[in-house]
Design a protein around this motif. Structure first.
Motif: not given
Length: 104
Positions: A14-20, A24-27, A40-46
């Motif tokens: 749950g923490a990981a999903v919330t963190g993701k 995503e919102k911050k990126l 760059q945002a995609k790279t950070v997310m990957h």
């Protein structure tokens, strides 16, 4: 899986999903402000997702090791123990069959 471990895993998930979702919102905000490119945002997310997968693999490995140790502590046979016994029984049956054939 013990109830305690299951709850811990679900809490972490749950923490990981919330963190993701927050990441995503911050990126997206940073892309909109031209602080990051879309790439760059995609790279950070990957990288975030890859790290999460590594942690999941580590968790599964630790869980497996703990389960094996509990089985050992309780004197329970593991799948490997049972397969080893089956192989030994099969080998003994073959030897017995061969002995009986030679005697007749």
């Amino acid at each position: 899986m013990s109830d305690f471990l299951k709850k811990g895993f679900l809490l972490g998930l749950g923490a990981a999903v919330t963190g993701k979702e927050k990441l995503e919102k911050k990126l997206q905000e940073m892309v909109e402000k031209n602080e990051l490119t879309q790439e760059q945002a995609k790279t950070v997310m990957h990288k975030f997702m890859d790290k999460g997968e590594m942690k999941t693999d580590e968790w599964h490995t630790k869980q497996f090791e703990q389960t094996q140790q509990m089985a050992k502590d309780l004197g329970l046979a593991t799948k490997e123990d049972i397969n080893e016994l089956r192989a030994r029984i099969s080998e003994l049956e073959t030897q017995l069959y061969e002995q009986e054939r030679q005697e007749h």
